[in-house]
Design an enzyme around this catalytic site. Structure first.
Site, PDB file in Angstrom:
ATOM      1  N   ASP A 222     -49.823 -25.668 -23.835  1.00 50.91           N
ATOM      2  CA  ASP A 222     -49.944 -25.655 -22.376  1.00 50.91           C
ATOM      3  C   ASP A 222     -50.814 -26.838 -21.950  1.00 50.91           C
ATOM      4  O   ASP A 222     -51.419 -27.518 -22.787  1.00 50.91           O
ATOM      5  CB  ASP A 222     -50.593 -24.316 -21.983  1.00 50.91           C
ATOM      6  CG  ASP A 222     -50.627 -24.100 -20.481  1.00 50.91           C
ATOM      7  OD1 ASP A 222     -49.828 -24.717 -19.765  1.00 50.91           O
ATOM      8  OD2 ASP A 222     -51.482 -23.313 -20.032  1.00 50.91           O
TER       9      ASP A 222
ATOM     10  N   GLU B 275     -49.660 -31.997 -19.720  1.00 46.70           N
ATOM     11  CA  GLU B 275     -49.036 -33.052 -18.875  1.00 46.70           C
ATOM     12  C   GLU B 275     -49.653 -34.422 -19.133  1.00 46.70           C
ATOM     13  O   GLU B 275     -48.939 -35.412 -18.945  1.00 46.70           O
ATOM     14  CB  GLU B 275     -49.152 -32.668 -17.396  1.00 46.70           C
ATOM     15  CG  GLU B 275     -48.275 -31.497 -17.014  1.00 46.70           C
ATOM     16  CD  GLU B 275     -48.743 -30.169 -17.604  1.00 46.70           C
ATOM     17  OE1 GLU B 275     -49.958 -30.010 -17.758  1.00 46.70           O
ATOM     18  OE2 GLU B 275     -47.905 -29.334 -17.953  1.00 46.70           O
TER      19      GLU B 275
ATOM     20  N   ASP C  53     -46.278 -22.510 -13.603  1.00 47.59           N
ATOM     21  CA  ASP C  53     -46.965 -21.508 -12.781  1.00 47.59           C
ATOM     22  C   ASP C  53     -46.246 -21.227 -11.476  1.00 47.59           C
ATOM     23  O   ASP C  53     -46.608 -21.725 -10.404  1.00 47.59           O
ATOM     24  CB  ASP C  53     -48.397 -21.971 -12.503  1.00 47.59           C
ATOM     25  CG  ASP C  53     -49.209 -22.044 -13.789  1.00 47.59           C
ATOM     26  OD1 ASP C  53     -48.788 -21.438 -14.789  1.00 47.59           O
ATOM     27  OD2 ASP C  53     -50.253 -22.720 -13.788  1.00 47.59           O
TER      28      ASP C  53
HETATM   29  C1  GLC Z   1     -51.853 -22.450 -17.123  1.00 42.24           C
HETATM   30  C2  GLC Z   1     -50.523 -21.976 -17.660  1.00 42.24           C
HETATM   31  C3  GLC Z   1     -50.470 -20.470 -17.666  1.00 42.24           C
HETATM   32  C4  GLC Z   1     -51.634 -19.950 -18.482  1.00 42.24           C
HETATM   33  C5  GLC Z   1     -52.961 -20.453 -17.945  1.00 42.24           C
HETATM   34  C6  GLC Z   1     -54.142 -20.063 -18.816  1.00 42.24           C
HETATM   35  O1  GLC Z   1     -51.977 -22.127 -15.780  1.00 42.24           O
HETATM   36  O2  GLC Z   1     -49.450 -22.531 -16.976  1.00 42.24           O
HETATM   37  O3  GLC Z   1     -49.249 -20.041 -18.181  1.00 42.24           O
HETATM   38  O4  GLC Z   1     -51.636 -18.547 -18.491  1.00 42.24           O
HETATM   39  O5  GLC Z   1     -52.928 -21.865 -17.851  1.00 42.24           O
HETATM   40  O6  GLC Z   1     -54.008 -20.522 -20.102  1.00 42.24           O
END
Ligand code: GLC
Length: 818
Positions: free
Chosen positions: A427, A430, A503
């Site tokens: 995650d 980017e 998200d």
């Molecule tokens: C980001 C991700 C989400 C995750 C969060 C905490 O917002 O997109 O899916 O739960 O981070 O890790």
């Protein structure tokens, strides 16, 4: 001594004279032309070197390469010097026995493959493409052009093509807007876009590939450039389509159709396909930010088994770590992770853990220490470390574009795999940085030896991170298939990972958006995709959650996920009638796993997408260019999610041919819109006549029970139709050594007879013995059934006219007579 002084004087005088002379010369700076956009001039020369053809206007050069019969690559070098060839998207430029000829006439040079002609107009260097019927499919509206980038070096590069009045555009990854991109201008710059909105751009991924469709002929353009890039599909000027980037080369692939499907398949020849996933990954996944401590995780997993709702994946979000330090555990919450993971595994749950790129600056933390010692973290232009705040606080970030860093990173998963972790979720790649958004432009990257700043590496950072993760896991897990999921990506990311759309929000609008995004990702080369079911932020009510589960049942990747500040969000959280309906759909997901797995194989081996927008089924129907609700799941099952609250019926368009309503088995003629009732218990599902849909018994997780027989649902048709079933071990790479079975079924019928034939390829032997045949839609009551020459007397026909019988999995030919 005096002599020396004299000499010095002479020298000074000479220099002064020279200086005077210098002042007489015109100031050289006066000759430097102002920075303006430059266009290709007149091509005066064509030269063939091997499989490359070069054209020049005397200064700038254009290279044309015939990659396959359908794919032609064009590159521009403003001052005649091409960059060294390197691409993260295209690992190997294949030349599938592409032969071509170079022709010249009065007005143009023509590079001609067996399928496409690339025309270079002598008058003005316009480049266009046509098919063998001389139908021009793509033409420059102005010659390729560029502008020097004084601040960073290199050029802004531009390509502008004619946009035809009825031309439609598809692709570009996860853009949250209408499926048809006509009239839009969009940007590629990977962005952490929390709670993104309709039309927000850019989002998490950069896929610089689009498909154009005009007069029933499709072609693709893949602009393989990792810099910040933009695409304009007739937005600024409705007669022009342009794409341009802030740096790098003007390099694009023209990919000929004529069908959209041909374009997508060829795009996969360039960028690769998704490896076969572990079979369990096609099941249902449950996620939350975050399930902790251990007791909570166990409560959730127990909840699935008690409620008899199938589930395979359970996720640990950032709180499982010690102070969000990657590759560590919070021992207060998870005192014995290995024990927990193995007990979860015994109950069928595969544990997936999150790993972000930010590594906490902490000299007592081994990952940071190793990275620092080996200089694995990214640096700014003046050699400072790239530092930014993410979940763990102050962080540094591995340079995943460095192969040595990738190998190191891959090795870090050793311990997690040893503990039994089955999948990894990458995650924030980017890369996301709190406050600043992302890295500044001046951060340097090794870029596999083709060094560059963050301007060049930004859009591939996430892809290289998940590549490091996938390759590391693959090495550590030996012959077992890893499961990976990433938020950021660039073209080719499908070789390493599945993706989710990031998200999103618990709203009906986002349900619609998710439907479009998954279809768009599918035609953009990313087959294994899904949304956060229920919406990440905000609160869905029971109805929205159920409608989302229903749609998610037909997303290639099916996971519910929610932000930490929301209410409980498991499939039973909303009480009845929702729990029962959610269960029914998740069960349906599991029943159809052999079908989904077979479509995955069709993707992996042949480059077909798993989800197919209606326009891909019937591109010649102009109305279909604007349909974005209905799609097919593989090529046999048509789905139309319900995306409005309280909707009791909806219109669904069925492409030409005959379809069966999945719920009633009623046959409906396609080529028209039909109105379908949509009580909360169902969504419109139609099966194409002639299909053989394989089905597994419902299990609580993949592999819970030995499969004793496979159900084959056969939908009668009066024309010949093919179906496939792929089977293998489901968790190893043995399929790469041909240890799999690809079965082909051919169904054909008339008013008195139905025949089903089976042929097989591959070396795998499934353990079950037989098929349970279910024949639907027969226009006659069967009197006699003959299987491989033997009569089957033991068959039944219900009052709903469903005929059932059993026979060997190795059958070759079955005939059902009136
Ligand atoms: C980001 C991700 C989400 C995750 C969060 C905490 O917002 O997109 O899916 O739960 O981070 O890790």
């Amino acid at each position: 001594m005096e002599d020396k002084i004299l000499n010095t004087e002479l020298l000074i005088n000479k220099l002064l004279e020279e200086e005077e002379e210098f002042h007489h010369v015109n100031n050289p700076a006066a000759d430097i032309k102002p920075v303006i956009k430059k266009y290709l001039g007149v091509p005066n020369h064509a030269e063939q070197l091997g499989n490359k053809i070069y054209f020049t206007d005397g200064d700038a050069k254009v290279e044309v390469v015939v990659v396959t019969d359908e794919i032609i690559r064009v590159r521009l070098a403003p001052h005649g010097v091409f960059l060294e060839e390197f691409s993260y998207a295209v690992p190997k430029l294949v030349h599938k026995d592409a032969s071509f000829i170079l022709l010249e006439n009065e007005s143009e040079f023509i590079v001609s493959s067996r399928v496409v002609n690339c025309h270079i107009r002598k008058k003005d260097f316009f480049i266009s493409f046509s098919d063998k019927k001389n139908h021009v499919t793509s033409a420059d509206a102005v010659p390729m052009h560029w502008e020097e980038n004084v601040k960073f070096g290199g050029y802004y590069v531009f390509c502008t093509k004619v946009c035809e009045p009825e031309e439609s555009f598809f692709g570009l990854g996860d853009k949250p807007t209408e499926l048809n991109l006509r009239g839009k201008r969009l940007k590629n710059w990977n962005t952490d876009a929390y709670s993104f909105a309709w039309n927000q751009d850019p989002l998490y991924r950069s896929i610089p590939f689009y498909i154009s469709l005009n007069e029933d002929i499709a072609h693709g353009i893949f602009f393989d450039n990792t810099f910040k890039a933009q695409f304009d599909f007739g937005a600024e000027d409705k007669t022009k389509t342009s794409f341009w980037a802030d740096g790098g080369e003007l390099q694009y692939y023209y990919i000929h159709g004529p069908h959209m499907m041909d374009v997508v398949k060829s795009y996969h020849i360039l960028t690769g396909t998704h490896p076969m996933p572990p079979l369990w990954a096609l099941g249902y996944h449950q996620c939350r930010w975050s399930y902790y401590p251990e007791a909570k995780v166990r409560k959730i997993t127990k909840g699935f088994r008690e409620n008899k709702i199938p589930c395979d994946g359970i996720y640990l979000d950032i709180d499982y770590m010690d102070g969000y330090r990657c590759f560590t555990w919070n021992r207060k919450y998870f005192p014995d992770p290995k024990k927990m993971i193995s007990e979860l595994a015994a109950d069928g749950f595969k544990t997936v853990v999150i790993i972000d790129p930010g590594i906490r600056v902490d000299d007592n933390y081994s990952v940071f220490k190793e990275g620092k010692k080996n200089r694995y973290f990214c640096r700014r232009s003046d050699d400072y470390f790239m530092e930014g705040h993410v979940w763990p606080g102050r962080c540094q970030f591995p340079d995943f574009t460095n192969p040595e860093v990738r190998t190191w990173w891959g090795g870090l998963f050793d311990e997690l795999v040893e503990m039994g972790v089955a999948g990894v979720w990458n995650d924030m790649n980017e890369p996301a940085v709190f406050g600043a958004g992302t890295f500044p432009d001046d951060v340097r990257h090794q870029y596999d030896g083709f060094r560059g700043s963050h301007r060049k590496a930004h859009n591939v950072y996430g892809m290289q991170m998940v590549r490091a993760t996938y390759e590391g896991l693959r090495t550590i897990m030996k012959n077992k298939r890893p499961f990976t999921i990433t938020r950021a990506g660039y073209s080719g990311v499908q070789r390493f990972s599945s993706v989710w759309t990031g998200d999103n929000v618990a709203s009906w609008e986002h349900l619609q958006l998710g439907n479009i995004q998954c279809q768009r990702l599918s035609v953009s080369g990313i087959p294994f995709c899904g949304t956060d079911i229920g919406g990440f932020s905000g609160e869905p009510d029971g109805e929205l959650f159920t409608r989302w589960i229903q749609m998610g049942t037909f997303s290639p990747f099916m996971r519910a996920h929610s932000a930490g500040d929301t209410k409980e969000r498991e499939p039973w959280s909303f009480g009845e009638p929702y729990t029962a309906i959610n269960r029914k759909f998740i069960e349906l997901r599991y029943r159809l796993i052999p079908y989904l797995y077979s479509t995955f194989w069709e993707h992996h081996r042949y480059g077909f997408p798993i989800l197919r927008p209606v326009v891909m089924q019937e591109q010649d129907v102009l109305m279909n260019h604007f349909r974005q609700d209905e799609f097919t799941y593989g090529d046999k099952i048509l789905i139309c999610p319900v995306m409005q609250p309280g909707q009791t019926s909806r219109k669904v368009y069925l492409p030409k041919g005959k379809w069966y309503n999945f719920w009633t088995n009623e046959m409906v003629d396609g080529g028209q819109e039909v109105t379908v009732p949509t009580p909360l218990e169902t969504i419109p599902i139609f099966v194409k006549a002639g299909s053989v849909i394989p089905e597994y018994p419902v299990m609580q997780y993949v592999g819970e029970k030995e499969i004793e027989e496979v159900k084959l649902n056969i939908y009668y048709s009066d024309y010949e139709a093919n179906s496939f079933l792929f089977e293998d071990y489901g968790e190893t790479f043995a399929y790469e050594q041909d240890i799999y079975l690809e079965k082909k079924f051919v169904v054909n019928g008339d008013s008195k007879k139905l025949t089903i034939q089976q042929s097989m390829e591959g070396l795998y032997t499934p353990r079950y013995e037989g098929y349970h045949f279910t024949l639907l839609g027969l226009p006659f009551k069967p009197g006699k059934i003959v299987a491989d020459g033997k009569e089957i007397t033991d068959f039944t026909t219900s009052k709903e006219k469903i005929t059932e019988f059993k026979f060997s999995k190795n059958f070759k030919n079955i005939e059902i007579f009136k």
